[in-house]
Design an enzyme around this catalytic site. Structure first.
Site, PDB file in Angstrom:
ATOM      1  CB  THR A 184      52.949  42.325  35.333  1.00  0.00           C
ATOM      2  OG1 THR A 184      54.091  41.926  34.569  1.00  0.00           O
ATOM      3  CG2 THR A 184      53.399  43.164  36.514  1.00  0.00           C
TER       4      THR A 184
ATOM      5  CB  SER B  79      61.791  30.676  30.331  1.00  0.00           C
ATOM      6  OG  SER B  79      60.441  30.379  30.189  1.00  0.00           O
TER       7      SER B  79
ATOM      8  CG  ASP C 134      58.237  32.405  30.919  1.00  0.00           C
ATOM      9  OD1 ASP C 134      58.531  33.575  31.240  1.00  0.00           O
ATOM     10  OD2 ASP C 134      58.090  31.484  31.744  1.00  0.00           O
TER      11      ASP C 134
ATOM     12  N   GLY D 127      65.268  24.670  34.933  1.00  0.00           N
ATOM     13  CA  GLY D 127      64.788  24.868  36.297  1.00  0.00           C
ATOM     14  C   GLY D 127      65.461  26.028  37.000  1.00  0.00           C
TER      15      GLY D 127
HETATM   16  P1  ADP Z   1      62.492  26.668  33.682  1.00  0.00           P
HETATM   17  O1  ADP Z   1      61.483  26.882  32.620  1.00  0.00           O
HETATM   18  O2  ADP Z   1      62.662  27.857  34.569  1.00  0.00           O
HETATM   19  O3  ADP Z   1      63.813  26.189  33.168  1.00  0.00           O
HETATM   20  P2  ADP Z   1      60.654  24.600  34.411  1.00  0.00           P
HETATM   21  O4  ADP Z   1      60.506  23.755  35.626  1.00  0.00           O
HETATM   22  O5  ADP Z   1      59.486  25.399  33.968  1.00  0.00           O
HETATM   23  O6  ADP Z   1      61.941  25.515  34.642  1.00  0.00           O
HETATM   24  O7  ADP Z   1      61.070  23.703  33.169  1.00  0.00           O
HETATM   25  C1  ADP Z   1      62.130  22.797  33.299  1.00  0.00           C
HETATM   26  C2  ADP Z   1      61.705  21.456  32.706  1.00  0.00           C
HETATM   27  O8  ADP Z   1      61.627  21.581  31.271  1.00  0.00           O
HETATM   28  C3  ADP Z   1      62.711  20.355  32.932  1.00  0.00           C
HETATM   29  O9  ADP Z   1      62.488  19.716  34.187  1.00  0.00           O
HETATM   30  C4  ADP Z   1      62.409  19.408  31.782  1.00  0.00           C
HETATM   31  O10 ADP Z   1      61.264  18.634  32.042  1.00  0.00           O
HETATM   32  C5  ADP Z   1      62.048  20.393  30.666  1.00  0.00           C
HETATM   33  N1  ADP Z   1      63.217  20.699  29.827  1.00  0.00           N
HETATM   34  C6  ADP Z   1      63.815  21.900  29.682  1.00  0.00           C
HETATM   35  N2  ADP Z   1      64.847  21.823  28.812  1.00  0.00           N
HETATM   36  C7  ADP Z   1      64.890  20.533  28.385  1.00  0.00           C
HETATM   37  C8  ADP Z   1      65.716  19.796  27.477  1.00  0.00           C
HETATM   38  N3  ADP Z   1      66.730  20.353  26.822  1.00  0.00           N
HETATM   39  N4  ADP Z   1      65.440  18.487  27.305  1.00  0.00           N
HETATM   40  C9  ADP Z   1      64.437  17.901  27.954  1.00  0.00           C
HETATM   41  N5  ADP Z   1      63.637  18.533  28.812  1.00  0.00           N
HETATM   42  C10 ADP Z   1      63.844  19.822  29.037  1.00  0.00           C
HETATM   43 MG    MG Z   2      59.391  27.175  32.894  1.00  0.00          MG
END
Ligand code: ADP
Ligand code: MG
Length: 376
Positions: free
Chosen positions: A29, A120, A166, A116
Site C-alpha cells: 500500500t 527489512s 520500511d 533476506g
Molecule cells: P531484507 O531487507 O528483507 O532483509 P533485502 O534483500 O532487501 O532483504 O536486504 C538484504 C541485503 O541487505 C543483504 O543481502 C545484504 O546485502 C544487506 N545487509 C543486510 N544486513 C546486513 C549486514 N548486517 N551486513 C551487511 N549487509 C547487510
Molecule cells: Mg529489504
C-alpha cells in the site's frame, strides 16, 4: 579480533542502532499512497562510526564476510558498487545528492536482523548509517527526513524500487506501539499495542525462502498499480474506497483488477486493524491478518507455497490469524497466537514444513520495539 579498534586503529565516536520491522497489515500500500501499520523488532543493525577527514568510506560488517572495503565518497555513483557495501554507500551518496556536504567515515556494522527474510535488514542497515551520519556530521535531519534519504538510497543507488514503509518503521517506531502511517504525506500516529497484557504473542516465521525484490516482479506490480491509477484518472490508488470498486473495476483491463482490489481492501484492513487496537481488542486483529493474506495470495499473487503453508498450519494450530509480511515471494509470516500456544503453533508449522519437504523455518517472537537511536 575485528573490534572497531582492531579494524581501524582508533576508537569509534559513537554507536547507533536501527531495527528491522514486521508490518502488521498494509502490504503493497505504501507506494500507492496508502496506509501501513508496522512495528519495529528488537533485532537491530548496529553501526559504530568515526568520521574521516580524507573523504574515504571504509566499511566492515560482521555479516559481510570479507576484509574492510574502501570507497571514495566523492566517486560514489549508482550501480557502481556491488554487494552489501552498496547499502551503506548508498546512504552517504543520497545525503550528498540531497546537498549535505558529508565526508568519509570508518564504519563497523553488526546485526541480529535476519537478512533476506522480509524483515527489512536492508532498511535497518541504511537507517543505522543515516542516523550515525546525521549525528556525526551535525545534519539535524528529522527521523522522517532520514527515512526519505534511506529510501532514496535504496531506490536510486541500490536499485530496489521499495516504498517508504520500511525506512519509516526503522526510523520512527516506538517501543510498545505500532506506527499507523499515511504514506501519502508521512503523517501518522503511534498506536499502543500491548500484546503481553492481552495474553498474546506475535510469532514471526521466517520461511527461509529468499525473496529478491530487486528482480522484476515488484517493479511490475508497482507499475501495474500506477497504470491503473492513471486509467482511473487518480493520483494514486489510495484515492479509491471499497465502495468505489464496483464502478471502477470494470473500467480497467482484466489483469489490473485484482491488483486494485488488493490495494483498496488492504487500506481498509489497516483502518479496521487500527480501530481494534484503539479499543484494545487485539484478538480481533487475527481475522484481519488472515483476510490480508488471502488478498496477497489470490489478488496480488505475491505469496508462495511456503508462506501459504505457514499461514494455513498456524491458523489450523489455533492462531487467531496469520499472514505473509513484507514484499512477498517468500520471506516471513506473522501469526497472532495466545501466548501459551506459541510453542505449539511454531511446532505445527515446522512439522507441516517437514511433511512438505520444505527447508525448516526459523521462528522468533516479535515485541514492538524502538526505532533508530544512538547507543553511545
Ligand atoms: P531484507 O531487507 O528483507 O532483509 P533485502 O534483500 O532487501 O532483504 O536486504 C538484504 C541485503 O541487505 C543483504 O543481502 C545484504 O546485502 C544487506 N545487509 C543486510 N544486513 C546486513 C549486514 N548486517 N551486513 C551487511 N549487509 C547487510
Ligand atoms: Mg529489504
Amino acid at each position: 579480533m575485528n573490534s572497531f579498534t582492531d579494524l581501524y586503529g582508533h576508537a569509534p565516536e559513537g554507536e547507533w542502532a536501527a531495527p528491522g520491522r514486521v508490518n502488521l497489515i498494509g502490504e503493497h500500500t505504501d507506494y500507492n499512497g496508502g496506509f501501513v501499520l508496522p512495528i519495529a523488532l528488537p533485532q537491530t543493525v548496529r553501526a559504530q562510526a568515526r568520521r574521516r577527514p580524507d573523504g574515504l568510506l571504509r566499511l566492515w560488517s560482521a555479516q559481510g564476510k570479507g576484509p574492510v572495503r574502501e570507497l571514495s565518497v566523492a566517486e560514489l555513483a549508482p550501480g557502481a558498487v556491488p554487494g552489501w557495501v552498496a547499502y551503506p554507500a548508498a546512504v552517504v551518496w543520497a545525503l550528498r545528492e540531497a546537498g549535505y556536504e558529508v565526508g568519509g567515515a570508518d564504519l563497523r556494522l553488526d546485526s541480529d536482523v535476519p537478512s533476506g527474510a522480509g524483515l527489512s535488514s536492508s532498511a535497518a542497515l541504511e537507517c543505522a548509517v543515516a542516523a550515525a551520519y546525521n549525528d556525526l556530521y551535525g545534519l539535524g535531519l528529522s527521523a522522517p527526513d532520514l527515512a526519505l534519504i534511506a529510501q532514496r538510497a535504496e531506490n536510486a543507488f541500490v536499485g530496489v524500487p521499495c516504498g517508504i514503509m520500511d525506512q519509516m518503521a526503522s526510523m520512527c517506531c516506538r517501543e510498545g506501539s505500532a506506527l499507523y502511517l499515511d504514506s501519502r504525506d508521512l503523517t501518522g500516529r503511534q498506536v499502543p499495542i500491548d500484546l503481553t497484557g492481552a495474553g498474546l504473542a506475535l510469532l514471526v516465521i521466517d520461511t527461509r525462502v529468499k525473496h529478491d525484490l530487486a528482480d522484476g516482479a515488484y517493479a511490475a506490480l508497482r507499475a501495474g498499480c500506477e497504470r491503473a491509477a492513471a486509467l482511473l484518472g487518480l493520483p494514486a490508488l489510495r484515492s479509491l474506497a471499497p465502495s468505489d470498486l464496483p464502478a471502477s473495476l470494470p473500467r480497467l483491463p482484466d489483469e489490473l483488477r485484482p491488483l486494485v482490489r488488493h490495494v483498496v481492501t488492504e487500506n481498509a484492513r489497516v483502518e479496521t486493524a487500527v480501530a481494534h487496537l484503539d479499543t484494545g481488542d487485539l484478538t480481533a486483529l487475527g481475522p484481519v491478518l488472515t483476510a490480508g493474506h488471502a488478498s496477497l495470495r489470490d489478488d496480488y499473487r505475491v505469496s508462495c507455497p511456503e508462506t501459504d503453508l505457514a499461514v494455513e498450519a498456524a491458523v489450523t494450530a489455533g492462531a487467531h490469524g496469520a499472514r505473509m509480511t513484507g514484499g512477498g515471494f517468500g520471506g516471513s509470516v506473522i501469526a497472532l497466537v495466545d501466548a501459551p500456544r506459541a510453542p505449539h503453533v511454531a511446532t505445527a508449522v515446522t512439522t507441516a514444513f517437514r511433511h512438505a519437504a520444505f527447508t525448516p523455518p526459523h521462528t522468533l517472537t516479535a515485541t514492538p520495539a524502538a526505532g533508530a537511536r544512538r547507543l553511545s
